[in-house]
Design an enzyme around this catalytic site. Sequence first.
Site, PDB file in Angstrom:
ATOM      1  N   HIS A 318       0.859  -1.177   0.000  1.00 38.21           N
ATOM      2  CA  HIS A 318       0.000   0.000   0.000  1.00 38.21           C
ATOM      3  C   HIS A 318       0.898   1.230   0.000  1.00 38.21           C
ATOM      4  O   HIS A 318       1.812   1.318   0.812  1.00 38.21           O
ATOM      5  CB  HIS A 318      -0.900  -0.005   1.232  1.00 38.21           C
ATOM      6  CG  HIS A 318      -2.028   0.968   1.140  1.00 38.21           C
ATOM      7  ND1 HIS A 318      -1.833   2.324   1.150  1.00 38.21           N
ATOM      8  CD2 HIS A 318      -3.366   0.785   1.007  1.00 38.21           C
ATOM      9  CE1 HIS A 318      -3.006   2.930   1.036  1.00 38.21           C
ATOM     10  NE2 HIS A 318      -3.947   2.018   0.948  1.00 38.21           N
ATOM     11  N   ARG A 338      -6.599  10.253   0.141  1.00 39.77           N
ATOM     12  CA  ARG A 338      -6.335  10.814  -1.190  1.00 39.77           C
ATOM     13  C   ARG A 338      -7.624  10.955  -1.984  1.00 39.77           C
ATOM     14  O   ARG A 338      -7.789  11.909  -2.730  1.00 39.77           O
ATOM     15  CB  ARG A 338      -5.333   9.929  -1.943  1.00 39.77           C
ATOM     16  CG  ARG A 338      -3.897  10.137  -1.461  1.00 39.77           C
ATOM     17  CD  ARG A 338      -2.926   9.147  -2.089  1.00 39.77           C
ATOM     18  NE  ARG A 338      -3.130   7.822  -1.548  1.00 39.77           N
ATOM     19  CZ  ARG A 338      -3.068   6.693  -2.244  1.00 39.77           C
ATOM     20  NH1 ARG A 338      -2.823   6.730  -3.539  1.00 39.77           N
ATOM     21  NH2 ARG A 338      -3.261   5.527  -1.657  1.00 39.77           N
TER      22      ARG A 338
END
Lengths: 536, 224
Positions: A318, A338
């Site tokens: 990740h 994000r």
Amino acid sequence: MYSSDIKELIKKVEARREYNTSYEPARMTAEQKEQLLATYHPDYRADQFELLKIGANKGEKVPHELAEMLQAHSRITADSVNLDDVAYDVDVLVIGGGGAGSSAAIEAKRAGANVMIVTKLRIGDANTVMAEGGIQGADKPNDSPAIHYIDAFGGGHFAAKPELLYKLVNEAPDAINWLNELGVEFDKAPDGTMITTHGGGTSRKRMHAAKDYTGSEIMRTLRDEVFNLQIPVVDFTAAIELILDENGKCAGAVLMNMETKELMVAKAKTVIIATGGAGRMHYQGFPTSNHYGATADGLVLGYRAGAKLLYADTLQYHPTGVAYPEQIFGALVTEKVRSIGAKLVNVNGEVFMHPLETRDVSAASIIRECSDRGNGVYTGSGYGVWLDTPMIERIHGEGTIMARIPAMHRMFNKYGIDIRYEPILVYPTLHYQNGGLDIGADCQTSNIENLFVAGEAVGGIHGRNRLMGNSLLDIIVFGRDAGRSAAEKAKNTDCCKLTLAHIAEFEAKIREAGIETDKVSPLLLPTYSHGNPKRS
Amino acid sequence: MEKLVNVYLFGKKYEVPSNLTIMTAMEYAGYQLVRGCGCRNGFCGACATIYRIKGQKELKVCLACQTQVENDMYVATLPFFPLVKQVYDIETIAHDQQVMMQLYPEIYACIGCNACTKSCTQELNVMQYIAAAQRGDFETCAELSFDCVMCGVCSSRCPAGISHPQVALLARRINGKYLAPKTSHLADRLVEIENGTYEELLQNLMQKPISEMKELYNNREIEK
Ligand SMILES: Cc1cc2nc3c(=O)[nH]c(=O)nc-3n(C[C@H](O)[C@H](O)[C@H](O)COP(=O)(O)OP(=O)(O)OC[C@H]3O[C@@H](n4cnc5c(N)ncnc54)[C@H](O)[C@@H]3O)c2cc1C
Ligand code: FES
């Protein structure tokens, strides 16, 4: 709290925040992505892999750490247990009490089967409970299962098994509805419209969430339902070996009490492996976002009994694991940060990539920034890049962070960092096992009858990379199906004589291949000493 | 060299680096954890822990995976607490105040001491969400309890014997299933799928050669 050195560096981020917030960085071209991955993604580092010498995937490459477990000795020999002394006798045995195991058990029970769950820790101590970001499902008017298919197929490097991916996307809206009907509280607008966002690599906003406790909300609801249906849950009990019958069909498992080490036999007409991922194998020395019991046990159990793996050489790192503070090093910063507007920024305050590329591309890009480009931020123990969280409220207004990502705020706030006002430091962390046991559309393994698999232990649903939100989806879609198929299959199965002959057969292969090892597997739990000089 | 601090694990003294959490300090000391350790990151509630700093009156509670050690910390873990969970059928359950009276009548014995709220490892207003449950205001109960990790510390401190996390879970499930607004675009999509609207499209995609799929993928129109 940030050190004064780091605080000094934050000024560069602040100086460019205004500009960066409205700046739209370009997405990479297909060629740029390929080049980046080949140079910087951990999956492409040949020296970190080896070829399997025995078993159904002989000759294929897997990480060293996995090879060591797949080619290790069993924890037992056939004489360690008396197969006539049956502690549990059920139609369907579910191994693993995460989201996949729980939804499998619920549907098996609803289909009338006598089902039980065994799980290594408590039910819900699992990767599922940790999922923050969300779950995909193409249920908006501008979206469709076909668009979802293209996103997931491309994001997985065109390697998914079409029949599995078809199920994933086509049954997604039904899975969301199933959860909603169980009482999962999705984020909704007052008129009932689902509040959905993008995830890395999606072309439509189809990420459904329950704040940033999506997995937690799903897991606690499923667990509650397992208890309501009065499905027996045997906790702190690991499956350490599968049991077959004389015809080579799966017929149960040897269980071990994690506390007393007592061994028990569970006999079953069908078995579902739902043991989840492998972050605690710490491939290539990476930290991990995974729960304590994520040690690839299901792959090991299946492999020793003869089952085939698919894409076991692909892991997901990740892009945004915590790089600072070290107490939570490697923990996940959800992609949702994000999705709702924070961008990745280097030491010079520059946005160096589009924030929503797929995970493998984003991770590789951060590694490049911190290595060859020398644009990483020194954290005191390593490097990271900025994730500029204050941008979020610049875009969506004050209060957004507490409303949409409260868990993230809480996690950093405990260490004196308020993500509403200060950016955070991130670096890739080992997150997800893309590969796993090879199954068909009925969730049965391709070569052991009556052995089913669901969840992160499956390989092939996503191909060689998984998009955010497609895993919570797959544990529901395939969990439910595995439960139904296993219950159905159990109806036509008459269990005959149990055997553990495969242990000795595998042992012989280890010898013949000249493998010298003192390891036993499955690993069950990692052991940590945190640098204690007396214990390392 | 790291600064070292003294911690007392179940009363026994160990010297550990000051930057560790209670959980990692136990491992540093040599424990191989089985109970009391699940997600290792503040989501599962397995690691409820009670501590007191030597010389201080106040008894504190926390999640061991989320709390840094301090010097002279006396630590006892609470890896299991017997919460009461009532069994019910979500399909037929009533969604009014009655249901709380039937399943969790002890909530009406709350004496308002606020020990639950003071002890919450997630800093939730537990007493208030119980008050909402008493009134049958499931929406408020759901909202206030949403971040609960069900560690059970609140219940361990409750003189009325309430199983707060289970009450909250019931309220959230009722809210999610019955009270939250229905999603019409989801219902519409289910009908379309049922009618096979996407079947041909999907079958088509499944057959396509990889080169064509790449073409499609690389030229996707991406929603802003
Ligand atoms: C921090 C984090 C965030 C994530 N965020 C998202 C997200 O936003 N969206 C998304 O789609 N996905 C997300 N994921 C991925 C997703 O949560 C997992 O892939 C998925 O939940 C796995 O479910 P599972 O049931 O297969 O495995 P798990 O939930 O891990 O359950 C496996 C269970 O099996 C038990 N077990 C293991 N070995 C044995 C054994 N030998 N015997 C008995 N029991 C055993 C384990 O202890 C565990 O209880 C995230 C994952 C993590 C770690
Ligand atoms: S181990 Fe899960 S909350 Fe601490």
